[in-house]
Design an enzyme around this catalytic site. Structure first.
Site, PDB file in Angstrom:
ATOM      1  N   PRO A  10       5.927  -5.985   1.587  1.00  0.00           N
ATOM      2  CA  PRO A  10       6.346  -5.365   0.335  1.00  0.00           C
ATOM      3  C   PRO A  10       5.525  -4.148  -0.066  1.00  0.00           C
ATOM      4  CG  PRO A  10       5.246  -7.459  -0.074  1.00  0.00           C
ATOM      5  CD  PRO A  10       5.496  -7.375   1.401  1.00  0.00           C
ATOM      6  N   ASN A  11       6.257  -3.178  -0.587  1.00  0.00           N
ATOM      7  CA  ASN A  11       5.701  -1.930  -1.146  1.00  0.00           C
ATOM      8  C   ASN A  11       5.178  -0.957  -0.091  1.00  0.00           C
ATOM      9  OD1 ASN A  11       6.145  -2.594  -3.965  1.00  0.00           O
ATOM     10  ND2 ASN A  11       4.592  -4.168  -3.652  1.00  0.00           N
ATOM     11  N   ARG A  18       2.708   5.798  -3.010  1.00  0.00           N
ATOM     12  CA  ARG A  18       1.917   4.713  -3.592  1.00  0.00           C
ATOM     13  C   ARG A  18       0.405   4.938  -3.397  1.00  0.00           C
ATOM     14  NH1 ARG A  18       1.457  -1.287  -0.835  1.00  0.00           N
ATOM     15  NH2 ARG A  18       0.353  -2.238  -2.583  1.00  0.00           N
ATOM     16  N   TYR A  23      -4.253   4.167   0.039  1.00  0.00           N
ATOM     17  CA  TYR A  23      -3.487   3.865   1.257  1.00  0.00           C
ATOM     18  C   TYR A  23      -3.246   5.070   2.172  1.00  0.00           C
ATOM     19  CZ  TYR A  23      -2.732  -0.504  -1.212  1.00  0.00           C
ATOM     20  OH  TYR A  23      -2.932  -1.686  -1.863  1.00  0.00           O
ATOM     21  N   ASN A  75       1.356  -6.413   8.596  1.00  0.00           N
ATOM     22  CA  ASN A  75       0.721  -6.084   7.323  1.00  0.00           C
ATOM     23  C   ASN A  75       1.628  -6.715   6.276  1.00  0.00           C
ATOM     24  OD1 ASN A  75      -0.299  -5.105   4.951  1.00  0.00           O
ATOM     25  ND2 ASN A  75      -0.508  -2.988   5.650  1.00  0.00           N
ATOM     26  N   ALA A  78       0.829  -7.716  -0.264  1.00  0.00           N
ATOM     27  CA  ALA A  78       0.242  -8.682  -1.202  1.00  0.00           C
ATOM     28  C   ALA A  78       0.507 -10.132  -0.787  1.00  0.00           C
ATOM     29  CB  ALA A  78       0.769  -8.428  -2.607  1.00  0.00           C
ATOM     30  N   GLU A  99      -3.386  -9.195  12.187  1.00  0.00           N
ATOM     31  CA  GLU A  99      -3.231  -8.848  10.776  1.00  0.00           C
ATOM     32  C   GLU A  99      -3.859  -7.471  10.533  1.00  0.00           C
ATOM     33  OE1 GLU A  99      -5.495 -11.564   8.374  1.00  0.00           O
ATOM     34  OE2 GLU A  99      -5.089 -10.457   6.526  1.00  0.00           O
ATOM     35  N   HIS A 101      -4.532  -4.227   7.622  1.00  0.00           N
ATOM     36  CA  HIS A 101      -4.494  -3.660   6.268  1.00  0.00           C
ATOM     37  C   HIS A 101      -5.009  -2.237   6.328  1.00  0.00           C
ATOM     38  CE1 HIS A 101      -3.584  -7.566   4.727  1.00  0.00           C
ATOM     39  NE2 HIS A 101      -4.533  -8.035   5.517  1.00  0.00           N
ATOM     40  N   ARG A 108     -12.335  -4.832  -2.031  1.00  0.00           N
ATOM     41  CA  ARG A 108     -11.484  -4.572  -3.207  1.00  0.00           C
ATOM     42  C   ARG A 108     -11.559  -5.737  -4.207  1.00  0.00           C
ATOM     43  NH1 ARG A 108      -5.794  -2.370  -1.586  1.00  0.00           N
ATOM     44  NH2 ARG A 108      -5.867  -1.842  -3.818  1.00  0.00           N
TER      45      ARG A 108
END
Ligand code: DQA
Length: 150
Positions: A10-11, A18, A23, A75, A78, A99, A101, A108
Site C-alpha cells: 500500500p501507498n 509521497r 522515500y 515491500n 505499513a 523483505e 524497505h 523511525r
C-alpha cells in the site's frame, strides 16, 4: 533463469509524490526501470506487482507459489508492521522471500521498528532506497537452494 516477483504494497504507487524526503524522488515506475537496468547482468526474469490491498498481496503470494516462482521480494508497506495474514501467507509457501524497505525502519517511529514478517523472510534490507530491491534480487539470484529454503 530464475523467476522473481517483486511485490509492493500500500501507498507505494504514490512514490515520487509521497514524502520524497523519506522515500526518495523516483516514482515506482522509475524504480522498477532502475531495478531492471541494475540487475540486467543476472540470470533472472522479474515481474512487478503493486497493490493497496492486503488480500491481493496474499493472492499474489499464493499465485507465485502455484506458478513455481523462485523467490519474492516484498515491500509490504505499513502491513509489514502488523499483518499476521501476510506473515502466514509467507510462511505457508516454500519459497524464499526478501523483505525490503526504502527507508531505514529501525531508525523511525517505534511502530515501524517492528516487522512481523522479518523472521519468515531470508533477509531484511532496509534504508538503501531503491538499491535495496536490487540487493534483494541479487540475494535471490545468487543464494543457494539451501540458503533460500531455510
Ligand atoms: C516502507 C516503510 C513502512 O513503514 C511504510 O509504511 C511504507 C514504506 C518503506 O519502504 O520504507 O509504506 O515499507
Amino acid at each position: 533463469m530464475k523467476s522473481i516477483m517483486v511485490i509492493n504494497g500500500p501507498n507505494l504507487n504514490m512514490l515520487g509524490i509521497r514524502e520524497p524526503g523519506v522515500y526518495g524522488p523516483q516514482s515506482l515506475e522509475e524504480i522498477n526501470s532502475l531495478i531492471l537496468e541494475e540487475t540486467s547482468d543476472l540470470d533472472v526474469e522479474i515481474e512487478f506487482v503493486q497493490t493497496n490491498h492486503e488480500g491481493e498481496i496474499i493472492d499474489e503470494i499464493q499465485a507465485a507459489y502455484y506458478d513455481v516462482r523462485d523467490g519474492i521480494v516484498i515491500n509490504a508497506g505499513a502491513y509489514t508492521h502488523y499483518s499476521y495474514a501476510i506473515r502466514d501467507a509467507i510462511a505457508s509457501v516454500k519459497m524464499p522471500f526478501v523483505e525490503v524497505h526504502l527507508s531505514d525502519i529501525s531508525a523511525r517511529e517505534p511502530f515501524r521498528r517492528v516487522s512481523v514478517i522479518e523472521d519468515v523472510c531470508v533477509a531484511q534490507i532496509s534504508g538503501l532506497g531503491y538499491k535495496g530491491y536490487v540487493r534483494a534480487i541479487e540475494v535471490l539470484a545468487k543464494g543457494t537452494e539451501e540458503e533460500n529454503n531455510g
